[in-house]
Design an enzyme around this catalytic site. Structure first.
Site, mmCIF file in Angstrom:
data_model
loop_
_atom_site.group_PDB
_atom_site.id
_atom_site.type_symbol
_atom_site.label_atom_id
_atom_site.label_comp_id
_atom_site.label_asym_id
_atom_site.label_seq_id
_atom_site.Cartn_x
_atom_site.Cartn_y
_atom_site.Cartn_z
ATOM 1 N N GLU A 102 0.841 -1.201 0.000
ATOM 2 C CA GLU A 102 0.000 0.000 0.000
ATOM 3 C C GLU A 102 0.874 1.248 0.000
ATOM 4 O O GLU A 102 1.906 1.297 0.680
ATOM 5 C CB GLU A 102 -0.905 -0.005 1.234
ATOM 6 C CG GLU A 102 -1.923 1.119 1.265
ATOM 7 C CD GLU A 102 -2.928 0.961 2.403
ATOM 8 O OE1 GLU A 102 -3.388 1.991 2.923
ATOM 9 O OE2 GLU A 102 -3.246 -0.186 2.769
ATOM 10 N N ASP A 104 0.342 5.312 0.623
ATOM 11 C CA ASP A 104 -0.688 6.154 1.220
ATOM 12 C C ASP A 104 -0.394 7.647 1.145
ATOM 13 O O ASP A 104 0.700 8.099 1.506
ATOM 14 C CB ASP A 104 -0.845 5.824 2.705
ATOM 15 C CG ASP A 104 -1.524 4.501 2.943
ATOM 16 O OD1 ASP A 104 -2.270 4.046 2.066
ATOM 17 O OD2 ASP A 104 -1.299 3.913 4.023
ATOM 18 N N GLU A 106 -2.683 10.340 3.111
ATOM 19 C CA GLU A 106 -3.825 10.476 4.008
ATOM 20 C C GLU A 106 -3.827 11.881 4.603
ATOM 21 O O GLU A 106 -2.810 12.334 5.139
ATOM 22 C CB GLU A 106 -3.759 9.454 5.136
ATOM 23 C CG GLU A 106 -3.810 8.008 4.667
ATOM 24 C CD GLU A 106 -3.652 7.015 5.802
ATOM 25 O OE1 GLU A 106 -4.448 6.070 5.869
ATOM 26 O OE2 GLU A 106 -2.729 7.198 6.624
ATOM 27 N N THR A 120 2.006 10.247 5.086
ATOM 28 C CA THR A 120 2.401 9.290 4.049
ATOM 29 C C THR A 120 2.811 7.986 4.720
ATOM 30 O O THR A 120 3.223 7.962 5.886
ATOM 31 C CB THR A 120 3.576 9.817 3.211
ATOM 32 O OG1 THR A 120 4.700 10.071 4.074
ATOM 33 C CG2 THR A 120 3.191 11.108 2.506
ATOM 34 N N ASN A 121 2.689 6.896 3.972
ATOM 35 C CA ASN A 121 3.113 5.605 4.500
ATOM 36 C C ASN A 121 3.322 4.641 3.328
ATOM 37 O O ASN A 121 2.707 4.802 2.262
ATOM 38 C CB ASN A 121 2.077 5.032 5.468
ATOM 39 C CG ASN A 121 2.653 3.954 6.395
ATOM 40 O OD1 ASN A 121 3.831 3.633 6.343
ATOM 41 N ND2 ASN A 121 1.802 3.378 7.231
ATOM 42 N N GLU A 131 5.345 5.831 8.626
ATOM 43 C CA GLU A 131 4.599 7.075 8.557
ATOM 44 C C GLU A 131 5.507 8.301 8.630
ATOM 45 O O GLU A 131 6.513 8.318 9.335
ATOM 46 C CB GLU A 131 3.578 7.162 9.699
ATOM 47 C CG GLU A 131 2.518 6.084 9.684
ATOM 48 C CD GLU A 131 2.868 4.895 10.556
ATOM 49 O OE1 GLU A 131 4.068 4.719 10.880
ATOM 50 O OE2 GLU A 131 1.945 4.139 10.905
ATOM 51 N N TRP A 195 -7.979 8.002 15.930
ATOM 52 C CA TRP A 195 -6.536 8.244 15.842
ATOM 53 C C TRP A 195 -6.130 9.481 15.035
ATOM 54 O O TRP A 195 -5.022 9.991 15.205
ATOM 55 C CB TRP A 195 -5.858 7.036 15.198
ATOM 56 C CG TRP A 195 -6.263 6.821 13.751
ATOM 57 C CD1 TRP A 195 -7.356 6.154 13.314
ATOM 58 C CD2 TRP A 195 -5.593 7.308 12.579
ATOM 59 N NE1 TRP A 195 -7.414 6.181 11.934
ATOM 60 C CE2 TRP A 195 -6.346 6.881 11.457
ATOM 61 C CE3 TRP A 195 -4.436 8.057 12.363
ATOM 62 C CZ2 TRP A 195 -5.978 7.177 10.141
ATOM 63 C CZ3 TRP A 195 -4.063 8.357 11.054
ATOM 64 C CH2 TRP A 195 -4.823 7.922 9.961
#
Length: 285
Positions: A102, A104, A106, A120-121, A131, A195
């Site tokens: 994945e 990311d 977000e 980001t990840n 992250e 979270w």
């Protein structure tokens, strides 16, 4: 010495962010709804999608095709006002694959809409914990801004208005790289109260609903997975993204982003997530 061109680009970051434009695309031919269909609104010309989150549900769409490598761009305008608890996304995911890969982008809401956090990840072979949290240098709720993911055999680069903000390199010893299975592109908005904002301290306030994010000018230049082994159909076999490696100027811009806008990095902010194999040599080695 920092090149004069880089100095100029860094000084112009806020202005450049307002000038980003992309060619129009017909989203209706490339995407399909993922969930919350009643909360997904497609413009008549097919160039813009609005997703909303209310007391009943969030919403999302996904690409009709899956890809192995590509350049993925979209313009987004995030929900204004008190958006605390919301998570808005644009990401690639290997749903249904043998393992979980994945990539990311977000966007984590805030009581002040101008203070969104970009997280980001990168997950590869089921392992994430990479992250980074970035304070954007503009208000992402007043204008459309461009967000991009470049994924090729050499590296992954996340961009904001064509400025690199995160980087993940292939070939690091002991660190797998996502290059063996296709990923689908997703965009969503949902309740991440547990979270998202101040690590869950500030919850979603439904009195501000609906929370609406707008996407437009979806642009994908990628290799489409055909469903047979590793075979792909590439729209442009000679596309620059296929061989691109992070440049000296991009490294300098990324270092500037790290110094000024990144306040959480898995390599330096959380000892439990520190991995010597990918952190010890530094970000751009």
């Amino acid at each position: 010495m920092v090149p004069k061109l880089l100095v100029l680009l860094l000084l112009l970051l806020p202005l450049l962010s307002c000038l980003i434009s992309m060619s129009s695309a017909d989203l209706s031919s490339d995407i399909e709804y993922l969930f919350g269909m009643q909360r997904m609104k497609l413009s008549e010309d097919g160039q813009q999608v609005d997703l909303s989150l209310d007391q009943y549900s969030g919403s999302g769409f996904q690409s009709k095709e899956s890809f192995i490598f590509g350049k993925f761009d979209i313009l987004m305008k995030l929900p204004p006002g008190n958006s605390a608890g919301t998570v808005t996304t644009f990401y690639l995911n290997s749903t249904g694959g043998e393992w979980h890969d994945e990539l990311d982008l977000e966007f984590l809401g805030h009581v002040d809409g101008s203070k969104y956090i970009l997280q980001t990840n990168v997950f590869t072979k089921g392992v994430g914990n990479r992250e980074q949290r970035i304070r954007l240098w503009f208000d992402p709720t007043t204008e459309f801004h461009k967000y991009s993911i470049l994924w090729n055999p050499h590296q992954i680069i996340f961009y904001v208005d064509d400025v690199p903000v995160d980087f993940f390199k292939a070939g690091r010893e002991g660190i797998p790289y996502p290059n063996q299975q296709p990923m689908t592109l997703y965009a969503t908005i949902w309740d991440g109260s547990s979270w998202a904002t101040e690590y869950g301290k500030i919850k979603l306030n439904m009195s501000y609903a609906p929370f609406i994010v707008s996407y437009r000018d979806y642009d994908v230049d990628a290799c489409v997975w055909t469903g047979h082994g590793t075979n792909t159909l590439c729209s442009n076999p000679n596309a620059p993204w296929k061989t691109h490696k992070i440049t000296f100027l991009e490294k300098e811009m990324l270092a500037h982003i790290h110094r000024k806008y990144i306040f959480y990095d898995h390599c330096t902010s959380d000892p439990s997530k520190y991995n010597p194999a990918e952190c010890a040599k530094g970000l751009l080695q």
